[in-house]
Design a protein around this motif. Structure first.
Motif, mmCIF file in Angstrom:
data_model
loop_
_atom_site.group_PDB
_atom_site.id
_atom_site.type_symbol
_atom_site.label_atom_id
_atom_site.label_comp_id
_atom_site.label_asym_id
_atom_site.label_seq_id
_atom_site.Cartn_x
_atom_site.Cartn_y
_atom_site.Cartn_z
ATOM 1 N N LYS A 1 0.820 -1.220 0.000
ATOM 2 C CA LYS A 1 0.000 0.000 0.000
ATOM 3 C C LYS A 1 0.853 1.269 0.000
ATOM 4 N N THR A 2 1.828 1.329 0.918
ATOM 5 C CA THR A 2 2.700 2.507 0.975
ATOM 6 C C THR A 2 3.519 2.624 -0.314
ATOM 7 N N THR A 3 3.953 1.488 -0.824
ATOM 8 C CA THR A 3 4.725 1.483 -2.065
ATOM 9 C C THR A 3 3.901 2.082 -3.209
ATOM 10 N N PHE B 1 -3.487 9.808 1.825
ATOM 11 C CA PHE B 1 -3.437 9.616 3.275
ATOM 12 C C PHE B 1 -2.965 8.193 3.560
ATOM 13 N N ASP B 2 -1.758 8.068 4.103
ATOM 14 C CA ASP B 2 -1.232 6.722 4.366
ATOM 15 C C ASP B 2 -1.453 6.363 5.824
ATOM 16 N N ASP B 3 -2.568 5.707 6.091
ATOM 17 C CA ASP B 3 -2.839 5.197 7.427
ATOM 18 C C ASP B 3 -2.880 6.333 8.450
ATOM 19 N N PRO C 1 2.358 11.091 5.067
ATOM 20 C CA PRO C 1 3.036 9.808 5.179
ATOM 21 C C PRO C 1 2.622 9.013 6.417
ATOM 22 N N GLN C 2 2.846 7.702 6.318
ATOM 23 C CA GLN C 2 2.523 6.800 7.433
ATOM 24 C C GLN C 2 3.305 7.194 8.682
ATOM 25 N N LYS C 3 4.558 7.591 8.480
ATOM 26 C CA LYS C 3 5.355 8.111 9.593
ATOM 27 C C LYS C 3 5.509 9.609 9.387
HETATM 28 MG MG MG Z 1 2.376 1.085 4.742
#
Ligand code: MG
Ligand code: DCP
Length: 242
Positions: free
Chosen positions: A47-49, A168-170, A88-90
């Motif tokens: 997903k992030t990729t 929106f990543d998580d 980003p997720q982070k």
């Molecule tokens: Mg991810």
């Protein structure tokens, strides 16, 4: 409401440099402007990729990624920042002030615009409580901003930039259900007309999406609305029931 930001993946294959196997394998989909596309799938599904190819952190080895018919590989870095807003997720902050972080994508934004973005991102209260408000200093590894606050600042930063595509990543999994609902309600208005892609874990976050993509092992193994997928997709049912 003007709409733009149509994202199209055509048969995209991508592997990280040096890796043996591709992480994304033959991914095709369209995310339409004015709509929310949700992506769900187990950890490591890619997903992030996938999002990193939209924001062009990497280029695919095969296939193409286009926004409004233009290949993202033809967009310069600067152009990219005004087209795609990635949360980003982070989430990360730059060393500087809260204000300079929020203005990153649009330096000319007014204070009023920053406060409006903070209001939507559910971050206005904690910024108001800071001694120096928008001028409060933050640092990359700083401890004066919590993880959740950092995430809200990153959401506000994306809103200030007014991109055509929001990724929106998580971004909502760590929020309590009430804040999640309030935040997404405000986001619906603030991002109207743009293309919104949300990676999420909670079914409550994605069930109202116009389209849900189910990812597994680097492939899109299902697409449809919540009801359609419940009916037809085993992987989706497993995720929803877990
Ligand atoms: Mg991810
Ligand atoms: N991967 C890699 N090198 C990186 C990032 C990821 O080799 N720099 C690998 C790890 C996984 C696969 O790629 O096997 C997919 O990783 P993603 O981060 O795209 O996976 P998700 O975002 O779906 O997982 P999560 O839900 O944990 O965020």
């Amino acid at each position: 409401v003007p709409t733009a930001g149509r994202v199209e993946f055509r048969d995209v294959t991508f592997g990280y440099p040096g890796a043996e196997r591709p992480v994304l394998d033959g991914v095709s989909f369209v995310a339409e402007p004015g709509q929310t596309t949700a992506i769900i799938g187990s950890t490591g599904a890619g997903k992030t990729t996938l999002l990193s190819l939209v924001s062009r952190q990497y280029d695919p080895q095969q296939g193409s990624v286009a926004i409004d018919g233009v290949s993202v590989s033809d967009l310069g870095r600067h152009e990219m920042a005004s087209v795609v807003g990635l949360i980003p997720q982070k989430p990360y902050l730059f060393s500087g002030t809260i204000g300079s972080n929020l203005r990153f994508g649009r330096p000319e934004a007014t204070d009023a615009e920053l406060w409006e973005a903070l209001r939507v991102a559910q971050g206005a209260d904690f910024v108001r409580e800071k001694t120096h408000g928008l001028d409060e200093r933050v640092s990359q590894g700083g401890t004066n901003v919590s993880g959740g606050q950092r995430q809200r600042l990153c959401i506000a930063r994306a809103l200030v930039a007014r991109p055509r595509v929001y990724l929106f990543d998580d971004s909502f999994s760590a929020l309590d259900v009430a804040t999640d609902a309030r935040l997404r309600e405000g986001l619906g208005e603030a991002t109207a007309g743009a293309t919104v892609i949300i990676v999420a874990q909670r079914v409550s976050t994605i069930r109202s999406a116009d389209q849900i993509l189910v990812m597994d092992g680097g492939a899109v193994v299902g697409r449809g609305t919540h009801d359609e997928l419940l009916e037809s997709n085993e992987t989706y049912r497993e995720i929803v029931e877990s």
